[in-house]
Write an enzyme that holds these catalytic residues in place. Structure first.
Site, PDB file in Angstrom:
ATOM      1  N   GLN A 263      49.953  46.331  -8.468  1.00 58.33           N
ATOM      2  CA  GLN A 263      48.610  46.330  -7.883  1.00 58.33           C
ATOM      3  C   GLN A 263      48.643  46.724  -6.413  1.00 58.33           C
ATOM      4  O   GLN A 263      47.703  47.341  -5.904  1.00 58.33           O
ATOM      5  CB  GLN A 263      47.957  44.967  -8.080  1.00 58.33           C
ATOM      6  CG  GLN A 263      47.667  44.634  -9.526  1.00 58.33           C
ATOM      7  CD  GLN A 263      46.865  45.734 -10.233  1.00 58.33           C
ATOM      8  OE1 GLN A 263      45.715  45.984  -9.901  1.00 58.33           O
ATOM      9  NE2 GLN A 263      47.487  46.401 -11.202  1.00 58.33           N
ATOM     10  N   HIS A 266      47.962  50.458  -5.423  1.00 58.96           N
ATOM     11  CA  HIS A 266      46.646  51.074  -5.330  1.00 58.96           C
ATOM     12  C   HIS A 266      46.260  51.448  -3.909  1.00 58.96           C
ATOM     13  O   HIS A 266      45.709  52.518  -3.656  1.00 58.96           O
ATOM     14  CB  HIS A 266      45.579  50.122  -5.886  1.00 58.96           C
ATOM     15  CG  HIS A 266      45.450  50.141  -7.373  1.00 58.96           C
ATOM     16  ND1 HIS A 266      44.819  51.148  -8.050  1.00 58.96           N
ATOM     17  CD2 HIS A 266      45.873  49.258  -8.306  1.00 58.96           C
ATOM     18  CE1 HIS A 266      44.847  50.889  -9.344  1.00 58.96           C
ATOM     19  NE2 HIS A 266      45.488  49.750  -9.533  1.00 58.96           N
ATOM     20  N   GLU A 332      40.101  39.086  -8.649  1.00 56.38           N
ATOM     21  CA  GLU A 332      39.717  40.153  -9.574  1.00 56.38           C
ATOM     22  C   GLU A 332      40.561  40.067 -10.853  1.00 56.38           C
ATOM     23  O   GLU A 332      40.044  40.018 -11.959  1.00 56.38           O
ATOM     24  CB  GLU A 332      39.916  41.508  -8.893  1.00 56.38           C
ATOM     25  CG  GLU A 332      39.624  42.698  -9.792  1.00 56.38           C
ATOM     26  CD  GLU A 332      40.054  44.011  -9.179  1.00 56.38           C
ATOM     27  OE1 GLU A 332      39.562  45.061  -9.633  1.00 56.38           O
ATOM     28  OE2 GLU A 332      40.906  44.010  -8.250  1.00 56.38           O
ATOM     29  N   HIS A 333      41.873  40.070 -10.685  1.00 52.26           N
ATOM     30  CA  HIS A 333      42.813  39.936 -11.809  1.00 52.26           C
ATOM     31  C   HIS A 333      43.590  38.633 -11.652  1.00 52.26           C
ATOM     32  O   HIS A 333      44.152  38.370 -10.581  1.00 52.26           O
ATOM     33  CB  HIS A 333      43.829  41.081 -11.833  1.00 52.26           C
ATOM     34  CG  HIS A 333      43.239  42.450 -11.824  1.00 52.26           C
ATOM     35  ND1 HIS A 333      43.205  43.243 -10.698  1.00 52.26           N
ATOM     36  CD2 HIS A 333      42.657  43.169 -12.820  1.00 52.26           C
ATOM     37  CE1 HIS A 333      42.635  44.399 -10.993  1.00 52.26           C
ATOM     38  NE2 HIS A 333      42.291  44.380 -12.265  1.00 52.26           N
ATOM     39  N   ASP A 364      44.325  47.639 -17.357  1.00 47.97           N
ATOM     40  CA  ASP A 364      43.926  48.861 -16.673  1.00 47.97           C
ATOM     41  C   ASP A 364      43.727  50.022 -17.646  1.00 47.97           C
ATOM     42  O   ASP A 364      42.970  50.951 -17.352  1.00 47.97           O
ATOM     43  CB  ASP A 364      44.986  49.256 -15.637  1.00 47.97           C
ATOM     44  CG  ASP A 364      44.905  48.417 -14.376  1.00 47.97           C
ATOM     45  OD1 ASP A 364      43.871  47.769 -14.159  1.00 47.97           O
ATOM     46  OD2 ASP A 364      45.885  48.415 -13.607  1.00 47.97           O
ATOM     47  N   HIS A 423      -7.116  32.893 -13.758  1.00 47.57           N
ATOM     48  CA  HIS A 423      -6.133  32.884 -14.840  1.00 47.57           C
ATOM     49  C   HIS A 423      -6.686  32.125 -16.052  1.00 47.57           C
ATOM     50  O   HIS A 423      -6.595  32.583 -17.198  1.00 47.57           O
ATOM     51  CB  HIS A 423      -4.834  32.207 -14.373  1.00 47.57           C
ATOM     52  CG  HIS A 423      -3.970  33.070 -13.521  1.00 47.57           C
ATOM     53  ND1 HIS A 423      -4.374  33.564 -12.313  1.00 47.57           N
ATOM     54  CD2 HIS A 423      -2.697  33.519 -13.704  1.00 47.57           C
ATOM     55  CE1 HIS A 423      -3.404  34.284 -11.771  1.00 47.57           C
ATOM     56  NE2 HIS A 423      -2.361  34.272 -12.608  1.00 47.57           N
TER      57      HIS A 423
END
Length: 438
Positions: A263, A266, A332-333, A364, A423
Site C-alpha cells: 500500500q 501507491h 480504509e483497508h 484491489d 395543510h
C-alpha cells in the site's frame, strides 16, 4: 524505517489514540484551496481551462480531450491477452458482488387502502474518474463502471489524465478496460479539472453535466469532490490510501511487511500502520519492511510513505486495545492477522480482510469487493463504492379515500399545531360537499 510507538501501560481516549498516528492533514488543507480554484476555472472557462491544466500538470498540449472511439477500439485490439482475461474475471466477480447490493422494492400496507412503496431509482448519468499519475488503474475502471451498470445507470462517462508518453492519449489499458465494458464516452482530462468538468459540463466537448461523480484519486481529486458537492452527488472522498493491520504473535511478519509495503507503493502520503500486542512481531515487521521496501521497484516512494508521520508500528497491551485503536482510526483497508480475528468487533473500516490469505491486493483486483473506499477516517460514517452509490431510495404513496379519511383528523390536528392550517384545509377539501351549480 517504520517508527515504533509504544502505548503499552497507557489508557488513552479515542482522540489521543488518533493523535499518535496523524493523517496528512496539511496536504489535504492545501489541496482544498487549489482544487476549488481549478474547479472554478473549468466552470468559467471550460475547455480552455482543461487545456491549460493539461499543459501544467500533465505536460500535454494539443491532444484530443474527447477520446475518439477509434482509440478505444485500437486499445482493446492490442491489449495483452493475459490482462484482458484478468479484467474479464474481475468484471465477472465485481458484477456478481454488486448485484447483491441492490435492495428489493417493498410495499408497506399501513391500513386497508394505505400503501407506501419503497423503490430504488438509478441516477441517469455518472462521471467516473480513473487516476493515471504514479500508476495506471484499469482495475478502477471495473470498480466504478460495473456497479453503475448493475444499478441501471443509462449513461457512464469516464475521465483519466492524458499521458505524455502516449502522445496525450489516455493510457491504452484504461481505454481497453472502458471499451471492454461498453463505455465509449471517454475524456483525456485529469485531477480536479476532470471533476469540475463532470460537475459543470463542457459545451465545446459535448460533455453534459453528470448527476454523480465517483472514483479514487489523490488529495486534489478528493478536495475537488468537496468543491462540487451540492452541484452533483459524489462518493466518499477517497484520498491517499491507508492500510491498518491488527496482528498478534501468530502472524507471519513477512506477510505483514509485504502488505504494508504494497500500500505504501501507491503514494508518498500513503498510510501504513501495524497495531500489535507482540513486541517480537513489531521488531520482525520493522526489519522485513525495511528490506522489502529497499528491494521493490518504487523503493523511493515506499520509503517516503513508511517514514512519514502517517505510518507507524503501534504497540498496545492487548488485542482489545488494538481493536479500540482500529475503530478510532477507521482505516480504509483493515487486515486482521489474528489467531481469533472476530471481524464483527471491528466496526469502522472501509473493508475488512480476514486472515493471512486475504490481503488488500486481493480486494484491489479479484475479490469481487470494491476497492474505492473511504479514507481519512470517513469509514466511521461512510461506505465504499457500491451499486447503492448510484441508487436513490424513493417512496411512492397511494391512499384511497377511506384510508385518507382514517387519518384526516390527525392531519388537521398536526397542521394546526404547526400553524400551517392550509395543510389541513387541503385534506378537508377532499371531503367537502361539491358546490351546487348556480
Amino acid at each position: 524505517m517504520l517508527r515504533t510507538i509504544d502505548l503499552r501501560g497507557r489508557t488513552l481516549t479515542s482522540a489521543e489514540l488518533l493523535s499518535t498516528v496523524p493523517r496528512a492533514t496539511a496536504a489535504r488543507e492545501e489541496a482544498l484551496t487549489t482544487a476549488a480554484a481549478i474547479v472554478h476555472d473549468v466552470a468559467e472557462q471550460g475547455e480552455a481551462a482543461l487545456r491549460t491544466q493539461a499543459a501544467r500538470f500533465d505536460g500535454v498540449e494539443g491532444h484530443s480531450i474527447r477520446v475518439p472511439v477509434a482509440h478505444l477500439d485500437e486499445a482493446l485490439e492490442t491489449l495483452d491477452p493475459t490482462v484482458r482475461t484478468a479484467l474479464e474475471h474481475a468484471i465477472e466477480r465485481v458484477r456478481a458482488a454488486s448485484a447483491a447490493q441492490i435492495p428489493a422494492p417493498s410495499v408497506t400496507e399501513l391500513a386497508p387502502g394505505a400503501r407506501v412503496l419503497q423503490r430504488w431509482q438509478p441516477v441517469r448519468r455518472v462521471g467516473v474518474y480513473v487516476p493515471g499519475g504514479k500508476a495506471v488503474y484499469p482495475s478502477s475502471v471495473v470498480m466504478n463502471v460495473v456497479p453503475a451498470q448493475v444499478a441501471g445507470v443509462s449513461e457512464v462517462a469516464l475521465a483519466s489524465p492524458p499521458q505524455r508518453d502516449h502522445d496525450g492519449r489516455v493510457h491504452p489499458v484504461i481505454l481497453a478496460a472502458a471499451k471492454l465494458l461498453g463505455v465509449e464516452e471517454v475524456y483525456a482530462m485529469g485531477g480536479a479539472g476532470a471533476i469540475g468538468a463532470f460537475a459543470h459540463g463542457v459545451a465545446s466537448l459535448d460533455l453534459e453535466p453528470v448527476d454523480v461523480v465517483t472514483g479514487p484519486g489523490n488529495n486534489f481529486v478528493a478536495a475537488a469532490k468537496r468543491a462540487v458537492a451540492g452541484v452533483v452527488g459524489t462518493d466518499a472522498e477517497a484520498g491517499a490510501t491507508e492500510i491498518l493491520i491488527v496482528a498478534d504473535d501468530s502472524a507471519d511478519p513477512r506477510l505483514v511487511a509485504a502488505d504494508l509495503v504494497s500500500q505504501a507503493e501507491h503514494d508518498e502520503q500513503a498510510s501504513a500502520v501495524l497495531v500489535t500486542d507482540s513486541a517480537r512481531l513489531a521488531d520482525a515487521v520493522a526489519a522485513h519492511s525495511a528490506g522489502q521496501a529497499a528491494g521493490t521497484e518504487h523503493a523511493v516512494r515506499v520509503a517516503a510513505a513508511l517514514r512519514g508521520p502517517q505510518s507507524a508500528i503501534v504497540l498496545v497491551d492487548d488485542i482489545a486495545e488494538a481493536t479500540r485503536f482500529s475503530n478510532a482510526y477507521a482505516p480504509e483497508h483493515l487486515e486482521l492477522h489474528l489467531a481469533d480475528p472476530r471481524p464483527e468487533e471491528f466496526v469502522h473500516a472501509g473493508a475488512v480482510f480476514v486472515g493471512p490469505d486475504s490481503p488488500v491486493s486481493l480486494g484491489d483486483y479479484l475479490a469481487g469487493s470494491n476497492h474505492v473506499l473511504p479514507t481519512g477516517g470517513q469509514a466511521r460514517y461512510s461506505s465504499g463504492l457500491s451499486a447503492a452509490t448510484f441508487l436513490r431510495p424513493q417512496q411512492v404513496i397511494e391512499y384511497d379515500r377511506a384510508a385518507l379519511a382514517a387519518v384526516r383528523d390527525d392531519i388537521v390536528a398536526l397542521a394546526n399545531a404547526e400553524h400551517l392550517p392550509a395543510h389541513g384545509e387541503a385534506v378537508e377539501a377532499r371531503f367537502a360537499p361539491e358546490p351546487a351549480d348556480e
